[in-house]
Design an enzyme around this catalytic site. Structure first.
Site, PDB file in Angstrom:
ATOM      1  N   GLU A   1     -19.871  67.821  14.542  1.00  0.00           N
ATOM      2  CA  GLU A   1     -19.565  66.460  14.996  1.00  0.00           C
ATOM      3  C   GLU A   1     -18.377  65.934  14.207  1.00  0.00           C
ATOM      4  O   GLU A   1     -18.346  66.058  12.981  1.00  0.00           O
ATOM      5  CB  GLU A   1     -20.734  65.489  14.735  1.00  0.00           C
ATOM      6  CG  GLU A   1     -21.991  65.772  15.521  1.00  0.00           C
ATOM      7  CD  GLU A   1     -23.100  64.746  15.213  1.00  0.00           C
ATOM      8  OE1 GLU A   1     -22.820  63.696  14.597  1.00  0.00           O
ATOM      9  OE2 GLU A   1     -24.255  65.015  15.598  1.00  0.00           O
TER      10      GLU A   1
ATOM     11  N   GLU B   1     -29.333  67.202  11.380  1.00  0.00           N
ATOM     12  CA  GLU B   1     -29.103  66.633  10.046  1.00  0.00           C
ATOM     13  C   GLU B   1     -30.419  66.448   9.289  1.00  0.00           C
ATOM     14  O   GLU B   1     -30.685  65.374   8.748  1.00  0.00           O
ATOM     15  CB  GLU B   1     -28.358  65.298  10.161  1.00  0.00           C
ATOM     16  CG  GLU B   1     -27.061  65.400  10.953  1.00  0.00           C
ATOM     17  CD  GLU B   1     -26.229  64.125  10.927  1.00  0.00           C
ATOM     18  OE1 GLU B   1     -26.808  63.031  10.912  1.00  0.00           O
ATOM     19  OE2 GLU B   1     -24.995  64.235  10.886  1.00  0.00           O
TER      20      GLU B   1
END
Ligand SMILES: *[C@@H]1O[C@H](CO)[C@@H](O)[C@H](O)[C@H]1NC(C)=O
Ligand SMILES: *[C@@H]1O[C@H](CO)[C@@H](O)[C@H](O)[C@H]1NC(C)=O
Ligand SMILES: *[C@@H]1O[C@H](CO)[C@@H](O)[C@H](O)[C@H]1NC(C)=O
Ligand SMILES: *[C@@H]1O[C@H](CO)[C@@H](O)[C@H](O)[C@H]1NC(C)=O
Length: 483
Positions: free
Chosen positions: A266, A121
């Site tokens: 995720e 991220e």
């Protein structure tokens, strides 16, 4: 075929379904725990549950080697703080591929590495742009090194991104586009992934939509069509996951890549640390998600198969709680590899528990509690802060699993967490003489006073000085909330 034949064929197909996991279902295996389970125990846990894909956050050799000689496909990863090295040096990327990728590929008996996650991220808003410059060059160098090593066809580099890299100007997915401050980088990355036949990897968290907005329509976070519906260009959205995912699809379409493969790196639901974080809600979320994946339903814009990695395997007691106290409770298993709620990974919604971890050894049945004579809780306060600062008290507080404790038990909870984190060392139950080691279970109702396990290795150790603030993206993402 006659009637009986059809019945037999149906029964056989049902049996095949029941022994099979949802196609493409993977899990994230994070290790930010004071007492991580031994990698070989985890590898067996994956096998026992039929899980065939796993996503890691580094390329630690101990972990990766535990997956050797199995049919589990693996995404290894490069941490954000190393992106600069990879961006600045092709030689570094080559070394990484040699040491941490191809070294594991021997046939037979090797590790089935399929992806290299470049960063984690890295474009999260909370990182203030720290990794914006290095991510794309790092991605290029890693894929080039994979290609040059002759494994680029099989192993793809991708960037695990948070859903905060795109947004919509309305509640409709079709108004989606990449975030203006990183749009140029995103378009470069997407073009590169497309050229290399690599997937876009995105993390999507319906729980956080709820967490960040008290007015969020709760049912819209789940998959049972009981919340609101958004109509967008003749498509119906009745859950935030689909709406979020399709916002990405629209952003990709506008960038010129409508057919880029997308995987969900995720997705999950925590079980403690917030009023909506509990086993019941997690079960509801996963039941709906897994059924949807089993039916290859996809989303309105992308019907069909969706490669998906649940987050995550275990509760991790050393994750930063900056995003919120739920951050340490994302596991479908507890810290010790025990399942928390019924979950049927075949998508048939059967009421059964996952297979627990085998061979886990616990410390002795000893707890550290506050001496029963103490009643001046204010004086004890600094000891509680100390204990909680160096262990995990994220289950204490309103609407959490230990929120009903009285003031005395509250202190005991903190003392015990510190005592367990320090492997029940006698000194760790001193607390200026206020602590007592006891052998009768100190748990209270739904509030578990845990016994820690014998660790499979202290990779993070207790050098809490290394309180590396690893801000988990999700909570800081500012994805529009569909309200
Ligand atoms: C290979 O992985 C190990 C373990 O994660 C790491 O310490 C090392 O830096 C990696 N090698 C390269 C060249 O990145
Ligand atoms: C980003 O900036 C904010 C505000 O200036 C600061 O509080 C925060 O620590 C910074 N985060 C990082 C990762 O640099
Ligand atoms: C117990 O501790 C938590 C966290 O420190 C606090 O929010 C709560 O008010 C405490 N409860 C009592 C009864 O002292
Ligand atoms: C202590 O009690 C709790 C429930 O009251 C239970 O879940 C836990 O397993 C017990 N711990 C031990 C070590 O027996």
């Amino acid at each position: 075929m006659d009637r009986a034949g059809i019945l037999v064929a149906w029964a056989v197909s049902m049996m095949m379904v029941s022994s099979n996991l949802v196609q493409g279902l993977g899990v994230n295996w994070g290790t930010m725990a004071s007492h991580p389970l031994h990698p070989s125990i985890v590898a067996n846990l994956l096998k026992d549950n039929g899980i065939k894909k796993v996503k890691l956050f580094d390329s630690d050799h101990w972990t990766v080697n535990a997956l050797a000689d199995s049919d589990i496909e693996v995404m290894i990863a490069i941490p954000n703080l190393e992106l600069e090295d990879f961006a600045g040096s092709y030689h570094h990327a080559k070394k990484f591929v040699k040491q941490n990728v191809t070294a594991h590929l021997k046939e037979p008996g090797g590790v089935k590495i399929r992806y290299v996650g470049v960063g984690n991220e890295p474009f999260l808003k909370s990182y203030n742009g720290s990794f914006v410059k290095s991510t794309f060059p790092a991605l290029q160098n890693v894929q080039k090194a994979l290609d040059e090593a002759g494994v680029g066809d099989k192993i793809k580099a991708t960037v695990p991104l948070n859903a905060d890299v795109y947004e919509s100007s309305s509640d409709k997915p079709s108004d989606g586009n990449f975030r203006p401050d990183i749009k140029d980088q995103m378009v470069e990355i997407v073009q590169f992934l497309n050229d290399n036949n690599a997937p876009f990897s995105v993390n999507i968290y319906p729980f956080l939509s709820l967490y960040q907005n008290d007015d969020f329509p709760v049912d819209f976070a789940f998959f049972d069509n009981t919340g609101r519906t958004i109509n967008d260009k003749n498509l119906q959205y009745n859950n935030v996951f689909d709406a979020n995912f399709d916002t990405l699809v629209w952003a990709l379409k506008k960038a010129g890549f409508p057919n880029l493969k997308i995987l969900v790196g995720e997705v999950g639901w925590p079980t403690d640390g917030h009023k909506s974080a509990n086993a019941k809600s997690a079960k509801r979320f996963y039941d709906g998600l897994i059924k949807k994946l089993a039916n290859n339903k996809g989303t309105p814009m992308k019907p069909g198969y969706l490669e998906t990695y649940l987050f995550g395997l275990f509760d991790e007691d050393q994750k930063s709680v900056a995003p919120g106290p739920f951050e340490r409770h994302w596991g479908i298993f507890r810290y010790d590899g025990q399942p928390k709620f019924p979950m049927d990974l075949s998508g048939q919604g059967r009421n059964q528990m996952l297979v627990p971890a085998k061979g886990v050894q616990y410390l002795e049945k000893k707890w550290c509690v506050l001496d029963s004579d103490v009643s001046d809780f204010e004086a004890v306060g600094p000891q509680v802060d100390f204990a909680c600062g160096l262990s995990d008290c994220s289950s204490l507080g309103l609407a959490r699993s230990c929120g009903e404790l009285n003031a005395h038990d509250n202190v005991s909870y903190a003392f015990n967490m510190y005592f367990q984190t320090l492997d029940q060392s006698v000194e760790a139950c001193d607390f200026k003489g206020w602590g007592r080691i006891v052998t009768n279970n100190a748990s209270q109702g739904d509030c578990l006073f845990p016994i820690q396990i014998m660790s499979g290795g202290k990779r993070l150790g207790l050098s809490f000085a290394a309180l590396v603030v690893t801000i988990f993206g999700g909570a800081l993402m500012s994805f529009f909330l569909f309200v």
